[in-house]
Design a protein around this motif. Structure first.
Motif, PDB file in Angstrom:
ATOM      1  N   LYS A  88     -10.593  53.473  34.285  1.00  0.00           N
ATOM      2  CA  LYS A  88      -9.714  52.300  34.197  1.00  0.00           C
ATOM      3  C   LYS A  88     -10.350  51.212  33.342  1.00  0.00           C
ATOM      4  N   LYS A  89      -9.478  50.440  32.691  1.00  0.00           N
ATOM      5  CA  LYS A  89      -9.934  49.300  31.897  1.00  0.00           C
ATOM      6  C   LYS A  89     -10.126  48.125  32.854  1.00  0.00           C
ATOM      7  N   VAL A  90     -11.254  47.436  32.693  1.00  0.00           N
ATOM      8  CA  VAL A  90     -11.584  46.334  33.587  1.00  0.00           C
ATOM      9  C   VAL A  90     -12.127  45.143  32.804  1.00  0.00           C
ATOM     10  N   GLU A  91     -12.100  44.010  33.450  1.00  0.00           N
ATOM     11  CA  GLU A  91     -12.766  42.807  32.970  1.00  0.00           C
ATOM     12  C   GLU A  91     -13.759  42.449  34.060  1.00  0.00           C
ATOM     13  N   VAL A  92     -15.049  42.477  33.737  1.00  0.00           N
ATOM     14  CA  VAL A  92     -16.091  42.229  34.726  1.00  0.00           C
ATOM     15  C   VAL A  92     -16.868  40.971  34.358  1.00  0.00           C
ATOM     16  N   THR A  93     -17.321  40.275  35.381  1.00  0.00           N
ATOM     17  CA  THR A  93     -18.167  39.098  35.190  1.00  0.00           C
ATOM     18  C   THR A  93     -19.433  39.316  36.001  1.00  0.00           C
ATOM     19  N   GLY A  94     -20.567  39.019  35.384  1.00  0.00           N
ATOM     20  CA  GLY A  94     -21.832  39.179  36.084  1.00  0.00           C
ATOM     21  C   GLY A  94     -23.002  38.823  35.201  1.00  0.00           C
ATOM     22  N   LYS A  95     -24.190  39.123  35.708  1.00  0.00           N
ATOM     23  CA  LYS A  95     -25.425  38.818  34.979  1.00  0.00           C
ATOM     24  C   LYS A  95     -25.957  40.077  34.322  1.00  0.00           C
ATOM     25  N   ILE A  96     -26.262  39.958  33.050  1.00  0.00           N
ATOM     26  CA  ILE A  96     -26.769  41.079  32.257  1.00  0.00           C
ATOM     27  C   ILE A  96     -28.295  41.098  32.320  1.00  0.00           C
ATOM     28  N   ARG A  97     -28.827  42.295  32.379  1.00  0.00           N
ATOM     29  CA  ARG A  97     -30.277  42.477  32.307  1.00  0.00           C
ATOM     30  C   ARG A  97     -30.540  43.601  31.316  1.00  0.00           C
ATOM     31  N   GLU A  98     -31.546  43.418  30.485  1.00  0.00           N
ATOM     32  CA  GLU A  98     -31.900  44.459  29.525  1.00  0.00           C
ATOM     33  C   GLU A  98     -33.362  44.827  29.717  1.00  0.00           C
ATOM     34  N   ALA A  99     -33.615  46.123  29.893  1.00  0.00           N
ATOM     35  CA  ALA A  99     -34.982  46.615  30.056  1.00  0.00           C
ATOM     36  C   ALA A  99     -35.099  47.945  29.329  1.00  0.00           C
ATOM     37  N   LYS A 100     -36.129  48.069  28.528  1.00  0.00           N
ATOM     38  CA  LYS A 100     -36.405  49.298  27.779  1.00  0.00           C
ATOM     39  C   LYS A 100     -35.196  49.738  26.947  1.00  0.00           C
ATOM     40  N   GLY A 101     -34.497  48.764  26.388  1.00  0.00           N
ATOM     41  CA  GLY A 101     -33.372  49.063  25.511  1.00  0.00           C
ATOM     42  C   GLY A 101     -32.084  49.434  26.223  1.00  0.00           C
ATOM     43  N   LYS A 102     -32.081  49.403  27.557  1.00  0.00           N
ATOM     44  CA  LYS A 102     -30.874  49.732  28.320  1.00  0.00           C
ATOM     45  C   LYS A 102     -30.360  48.485  29.010  1.00  0.00           C
ATOM     46  N   LYS A 103     -29.029  48.320  28.983  1.00  0.00           N
ATOM     47  CA  LYS A 103     -28.413  47.136  29.565  1.00  0.00           C
ATOM     48  C   LYS A 103     -27.764  47.476  30.904  1.00  0.00           C
ATOM     49  N   SER A 104     -27.884  46.547  31.854  1.00  0.00           N
ATOM     50  CA  SER A 104     -27.190  46.696  33.126  1.00  0.00           C
ATOM     51  C   SER A 104     -26.512  45.375  33.460  1.00  0.00           C
ATOM     52  N   ILE A 105     -25.527  45.446  34.342  1.00  0.00           N
ATOM     53  CA  ILE A 105     -24.811  44.243  34.754  1.00  0.00           C
ATOM     54  C   ILE A 105     -24.691  44.232  36.278  1.00  0.00           C
ATOM     55  N   ASN A 106     -25.037  43.101  36.857  1.00  0.00           N
ATOM     56  CA  ASN A 106     -24.885  42.877  38.294  1.00  0.00           C
ATOM     57  C   ASN A 106     -23.579  42.102  38.447  1.00  0.00           C
ATOM     58  N   ILE A 107     -22.548  42.763  38.909  1.00  0.00           N
ATOM     59  CA  ILE A 107     -21.196  42.226  38.890  1.00  0.00           C
ATOM     60  C   ILE A 107     -20.948  41.271  40.052  1.00  0.00           C
ATOM     61  N   SER A 108     -20.414  40.088  39.723  1.00  0.00           N
ATOM     62  CA  SER A 108     -20.043  39.123  40.746  1.00  0.00           C
ATOM     63  C   SER A 108     -18.534  39.150  41.003  1.00  0.00           C
ATOM     64  N   GLU A 109     -17.770  39.549  39.984  1.00  0.00           N
ATOM     65  CA  GLU A 109     -16.322  39.702  40.162  1.00  0.00           C
ATOM     66  C   GLU A 109     -15.770  40.602  39.061  1.00  0.00           C
ATOM     67  N   PHE A 110     -14.618  41.197  39.347  1.00  0.00           N
ATOM     68  CA  PHE A 110     -13.958  42.029  38.345  1.00  0.00           C
ATOM     69  C   PHE A 110     -12.473  42.083  38.640  1.00  0.00           C
ATOM     70  N   LYS A 111     -11.727  42.502  37.620  1.00  0.00           N
ATOM     71  CA  LYS A 111     -10.293  42.755  37.811  1.00  0.00           C
ATOM     72  C   LYS A 111      -9.883  43.842  36.855  1.00  0.00           C
ATOM     73  N   GLU A 112      -8.854  44.553  37.225  1.00  0.00           N
ATOM     74  CA  GLU A 112      -8.338  45.588  36.343  1.00  0.00           C
ATOM     75  C   GLU A 112      -7.647  44.896  35.174  1.00  0.00           C
ATOM     76  N   ALA A 113      -7.938  45.358  33.964  1.00  0.00           N
ATOM     77  CA  ALA A 113      -7.382  44.745  32.760  1.00  0.00           C
ATOM     78  C   ALA A 113      -6.173  45.547  32.311  1.00  0.00           C
ATOM     79  N   GLY A 114      -5.261  44.875  31.676  1.00  0.00           N
ATOM     80  CA  GLY A 114      -4.096  45.559  31.121  1.00  0.00           C
ATOM     81  C   GLY A 114      -4.490  46.396  29.922  1.00  0.00           C
ATOM     82  N   ALA A 115      -3.635  47.329  29.540  1.00  0.00           N
ATOM     83  CA  ALA A 115      -3.930  48.232  28.417  1.00  0.00           C
ATOM     84  C   ALA A 115      -3.926  47.561  27.123  1.00  0.00           C
TER      85      ALA A 115
END
Length: 114
Positions: free
Chosen positions: A87-114
């Protein structure tokens, strides 16, 4: 000579608790900096399965965006994305990058329209 050695030993014993306090204070300051450096961001993308258990159940997901993939931290709201693969989503959170890989700790999200 013995007196000098005894004085140095007593001095070291008396100062050692302060060394721990200074190290702890420095550690908490660096943790505070890391928190400040990670502002909330909003991304739009598609939830992708990036891991499955032995039974084939999805146990890790990422949000694929135009800027790359962001592995989702499976805490709080992040766990809810396990059920939104494809599903397509819109997520909000804090990004962290370690060893060239990105992760996100999500605080909120919603399904996005197509």
């Amino acid at each position: 000579m013995r007196r000098l050695a005894a004085l140095l030993l007593v001095g070291a014993i008396l100062l050692s608790p302060f060394a721990g306090v200074a190290a702890e204070q420095k550690s908490s300051q660096s943790t505070a900096k890391k928190t400040e450096e990670a502002p909330q961001v909003t991304l739009k993308g598609t939830v992708m399965a990036v891991g499955k258990d032995a039974k084939g159940n999805v146990n890790a997901v990422a949000v694929r965006t135009e800027k790359g993939d962001y592995k989702v931290v499976l805490k709080g709201k992040g766990k809810e994305l396990l059920k939104m693969v494809g599903k397509k989503v819109e997520v909000t959170g804090k990004i962290r990058e370690a060893k060239g890989k990105k992760s996100i700790n999500i605080s909120e999200f919603k399904e996005a329209g197509a």
